[in-house]
Enzyme design. Structure first.
Site, PDB file in Angstrom:
ATOM      1  N   HIS A  85     -14.598 -29.405  75.076  1.00 26.69           N
ATOM      2  CA  HIS A  85     -14.303 -30.298  73.959  1.00 26.69           C
ATOM      3  C   HIS A  85     -15.543 -30.863  73.281  1.00 26.69           C
ATOM      4  O   HIS A  85     -15.651 -30.833  72.053  1.00 26.69           O
ATOM      5  CB  HIS A  85     -13.443 -31.438  74.501  1.00 26.69           C
ATOM      6  CG  HIS A  85     -12.984 -32.400  73.458  1.00 26.69           C
ATOM      7  ND1 HIS A  85     -12.268 -31.995  72.353  1.00 26.69           N
ATOM      8  CD2 HIS A  85     -13.133 -33.746  73.342  1.00 26.69           C
ATOM      9  CE1 HIS A  85     -11.993 -33.065  71.605  1.00 26.69           C
ATOM     10  NE2 HIS A  85     -12.512 -34.124  72.183  1.00 26.69           N
ATOM     11  N   ARG A 140     -12.624 -38.578  81.576  1.00 26.01           N
ATOM     12  CA  ARG A 140     -12.124 -37.233  81.269  1.00 26.01           C
ATOM     13  C   ARG A 140     -12.493 -36.189  82.311  1.00 26.01           C
ATOM     14  O   ARG A 140     -11.682 -35.325  82.650  1.00 26.01           O
ATOM     15  CB  ARG A 140     -12.690 -36.777  79.927  1.00 26.01           C
ATOM     16  CG  ARG A 140     -12.015 -37.461  78.795  1.00 26.01           C
ATOM     17  CD  ARG A 140     -12.538 -37.016  77.466  1.00 26.01           C
ATOM     18  NE  ARG A 140     -11.836 -37.803  76.471  1.00 26.01           N
ATOM     19  CZ  ARG A 140     -12.084 -37.764  75.176  1.00 26.01           C
ATOM     20  NH1 ARG A 140     -13.016 -36.984  74.701  1.00 26.01           N
ATOM     21  NH2 ARG A 140     -11.391 -38.501  74.349  1.00 26.01           N
ATOM     22  N   GLU A 168      -8.325 -46.603  74.643  1.00 27.05           N
ATOM     23  CA  GLU A 168      -8.487 -45.224  75.131  1.00 27.05           C
ATOM     24  C   GLU A 168      -9.134 -45.265  76.503  1.00 27.05           C
ATOM     25  O   GLU A 168      -9.692 -46.293  76.905  1.00 27.05           O
ATOM     26  CB  GLU A 168      -9.324 -44.403  74.149  1.00 27.05           C
ATOM     27  CG  GLU A 168      -8.530 -43.999  72.912  1.00 27.05           C
ATOM     28  CD  GLU A 168      -9.188 -42.906  72.092  1.00 27.05           C
ATOM     29  OE1 GLU A 168     -10.323 -42.523  72.404  1.00 27.05           O
ATOM     30  OE2 GLU A 168      -8.552 -42.438  71.144  1.00 27.05           O
ATOM     31  N   HIS A 206     -11.910 -31.611  77.903  1.00 29.64           N
ATOM     32  CA  HIS A 206     -10.803 -32.534  77.637  1.00 29.64           C
ATOM     33  C   HIS A 206      -9.612 -32.124  78.489  1.00 29.64           C
ATOM     34  O   HIS A 206      -9.279 -30.940  78.549  1.00 29.64           O
ATOM     35  CB  HIS A 206     -10.432 -32.486  76.144  1.00 29.64           C
ATOM     36  CG  HIS A 206      -9.651 -33.684  75.713  1.00 29.64           C
ATOM     37  ND1 HIS A 206      -8.338 -33.869  76.080  1.00 29.64           N
ATOM     38  CD2 HIS A 206      -9.985 -34.764  74.972  1.00 29.64           C
ATOM     39  CE1 HIS A 206      -7.912 -35.010  75.569  1.00 29.64           C
ATOM     40  NE2 HIS A 206      -8.895 -35.566  74.887  1.00 29.64           N
ATOM     41  N   ARG A 265     -19.416 -38.474  77.585  1.00 27.29           N
ATOM     42  CA  ARG A 265     -19.178 -39.295  76.400  1.00 27.29           C
ATOM     43  C   ARG A 265     -17.962 -40.194  76.582  1.00 27.29           C
ATOM     44  O   ARG A 265     -16.918 -39.754  77.079  1.00 27.29           O
ATOM     45  CB  ARG A 265     -18.927 -38.362  75.213  1.00 27.29           C
ATOM     46  CG  ARG A 265     -18.563 -39.060  73.943  1.00 27.29           C
ATOM     47  CD  ARG A 265     -18.138 -38.051  72.895  1.00 27.29           C
ATOM     48  NE  ARG A 265     -16.900 -37.399  73.244  1.00 27.29           N
ATOM     49  CZ  ARG A 265     -15.835 -37.317  72.437  1.00 27.29           C
ATOM     50  NH1 ARG A 265     -15.884 -37.828  71.230  1.00 27.29           N
ATOM     51  NH2 ARG A 265     -14.748 -36.710  72.820  1.00 27.29           N
TER      52      ARG A 265
END
Ligand SMILES: Cc1cc2nc3c(=O)[nH]c(=O)nc-3n(C[C@H](O)[C@H](O)[C@H](O)COP(=O)(O)OP(=O)(O)OC[C@H]3O[C@@H](n4cnc5c(N)ncnc54)[C@H](O)[C@@H]3O)c2cc1C
Length: 552
Positions: free
Chosen positions: A343, A279, A117, A233, A378
């Protein structure tokens, strides 16, 4: 309304039944009488919706050190290194525990399958197709239900914490349950109420994510931290009338392209890693790109899955295929319209490695807590891991027994008519707040806009607090309970309490965003677009006092 007898004394109360609350309840020493209260059904929450997976550096070519480096990098200078170290070192044990409980992660041969990811340097994200959260929550729920020391109480809403004025210790909380508000007493209260995405007009979060735990803890005087950091997000489904369903990062990890109407991969204009950049960079890139195209009033870009093998799409993303199909998008034939949405809330109730808040007897875990592992941003798939690793710490919890509270005086109140008249005002505020927050404290922020929003939110806070429907939430003394005559009352009180909480967290996010005069991670100020060395510090808040780095 008839009220079923609800026990009013427990050793420990856990508020919330997401991954954090469920796992905490299971880890608590089994001789304690535990109440697990949750405001909807047991499975309702963000955890059940988590798609991409859970990060753990357990592959032979990976190591906790690499995981730590990636997490620290994503957190842009604001992670607490000891908390990150703790997270990555305990990831393997957490995964092993889930596997032993029966969570069926996808496998490659005999080994657990891992995907890559964004911002991870190695493929280390375990998954169960694209419904990883559901696989975890379902297993944890089954285990919780089997445990004789855990009493689950669904459709029960925590309203206020009970702090003993002499000892300054948390003694329990007031709860709205089956037409009654009453106090539940316990030696420890663990807040696991999840995030607060509902404060924004565009969010991937479920309806229960109204920031209740942070609002309750802040009102009780606990220190809260880094509330300006919200992760947006980049890729939520954007179709008229459709929910902002998350199109997982794993889709880009597997090779999907983020494109404009001409099919151009514009994300490389903003970062050399293109669609796999952090992100906040991708989200800002999309917003910037859309603003630059403003003449066409375009409100979304596209995520094209066609570079991925169709078989692979079917295997990895069955839920995404299904939901997109429901909203008229065939992912095998056309790109998915997407735009950013709120998000994940990095900030929360300030806790140490044992989940202790600044108030004795009060603990916070999961998205409600600020453990220090996420810093300003995060790393994808670290939040489910954080829920489990930190909840496991509660196996060491030692609870002081409570002195039973005095007899309750039960009042039956009937304000139906007056409350009914007040509801349109509450609903109006509830509707107006998320668009205001999206405009003022969304992906890009600035001083004047933040100040105007704070003034508006303060007006709404005062209006709501003065209504008669708010009074049982704020003014019920420990030991008192009230019953309501009409069934609708429960929904009036729920709407009122959630709106009060949303206003409180909006106020905290806005003021913290104004306080931090730099840009970092999930907080971008167009009037201070660069990070500043002087701001490599946490934002701490207690009551109406904002402080950098430390607070008395
Ligand atoms: C769509 C989506 C996809 C995601 N995908 C991933 C992923 O792939 N990997 C990852 O690591 N993270 C992911 N995340 C983030 C992650 O799911 C959450 O951060 C995590 O699940 C939070 O768990 P939690 O237990 O803290 O909260 P939740 O799971 O949200 O649970 C909160 C609980 O508290 C209850 N509650 C709230 N207020 C009250 C109250 N006042 N009284 C009583 N009960 C209350 C709720 O009903 C709920 O049961 C995703 C999030 C979303 C929204």
């Amino acid at each position: 309304m008839e009220t079923k007898g609800l026990k009013t004394q427990f050793d420990i109360i856990v508020v919330g039944s997401g991954a954090a609350g469920l796992y905490a309840a299971l880890c608590l020493p089994p001789h304690y009488r535990v109440a697990l209260i949750t405001k909807d059904t047991l499975k309702t929450g963000a955890s059940d919706w988590a798609q991409g997976g859970i990060a753990a550096a357990i592959a032979p070519e990976d190591s906790p050190q690499f995981h730590q480096e990636d997490t620290l990098k994503a957190g842009v200078g604001l992670c607490d290194e000891s908390a990150v170290q703790f997270l990555v070192d305990h990831a393997g044990t957490a995964i092993q525990s889930l596997v032993e409980m029966g969570v069926a992660f996808d496998r490659k041969g005999n080994n657990l399958a891992m995907t890559l990811e964004a911002a991870h340097s190695r493929p280390r994200v375990l998954h169960a197709a694209d419904t990883t959260g559901r696989a975890i929550v379902t297993t944890l729920m089954e285990k919780v239900i089997q445990r004789p020391n855990i009493e689950t109480i669904a459709q029960a809403i925590a309203l206020q914490l009970w702090i003993d004025p002499q000892e300054k210790r948390c003694q329990g909380l007031s709860v709205l349950y089956e037409g009654q508000i009453q106090w539940l007493q316990a030696g420890a209260v663990i807040l696991a109420t999840g995030g607060g995405g509902q404060v924004y007009a565009q969010t991937t979060n479920p309806a229960v994510s109204t920031g209740d735990g942070v609002a309750l803890a802040w009102r009780a005087g606990a220190i809260v931290r880094d509330l300006e950091f919200f992760q947006f997000h980049p890729t939520a489904l954007t179709k008229p009338n459709a929910p902002h369903f998350l199109i997982s990062e794993a889709v880009r990890g597997e090779g999907a392209h983020l494109v404009d109407t001409q099919g151009r991969r514009f994300a490389f204009d903003y970062h050399p890693s293109g669609e796999l950049a952090p992100r906040d960079v991708v989200s800002r890139g999309i917003c910037h790109y859309l603003q630059s195209q403003s003449k066409s009033s375009q409100s979304n870009v596209y995520l094209d899955l066609r570079p991925i093998e169709p078989e692979r799409i079917r295997y990895r993303f069955p839920n995404i295929i299904r939901v997109c199909q429901k909203w008229g998008v065939d992912v095998f034939k056309e790109p998915i319209p997407v735009a950013p949405a709120a998000h994940y809330w990095m900030g929360g109730v300030n806790v140490d490695l044992n989940n202790s808040t600044s108030i004795k007897g009060l603990y916070a875990i999961g998205e409600t807590a600020s453990t220090g592992v996420h810093g300003a941003n995060r790393l994808a798939s670290n939040s489910l891991l954080e829920c489990l690793v930190f909840a496991a710490q509660l196996s060491k919890l030692n609870v002081t027994s409570v002195v039973p509270m005095k007899q309750t005086t039960e009042r039956v109140i009937n304000h139906e008519e007056q409350w009914q008249q007040e509801m349109p005002q509450i609903r109006e505020i509830r509707q107006a707040l998320p668009p205001l927050m999206w405009q003022s404290a969304g992906i890009s922020r600035s001083q004047t806009v933040l100040q105007e929003a704070i003034a508006q939110v303060s007006v709404w806070q005062n209006q709501l607090k003065s209504l008669s429907v708010s009074q049982p939430i704020f003014n019920l003394l420990p030991g008192q309970s009230v019953k309501f005559k009409e069934a609708e009352t429960q929904s009036y009180l729920r709407t009122c309490s959630e709106t009060l909480n949303l206003l409180d967290i909006a106020y905290l996010i806005l003021k913290s965003s104004l306080f931090r005069t730099e840009s970092r991670g999930g907080h971008y100020r167009q009037d201070y677009p660069q990070p500043s060395q002087a701001w490599q510090q946490h934002t701490l808040v207690r009551g109406d006092c904002w402080s950098q780095g430390d607070i008395d």
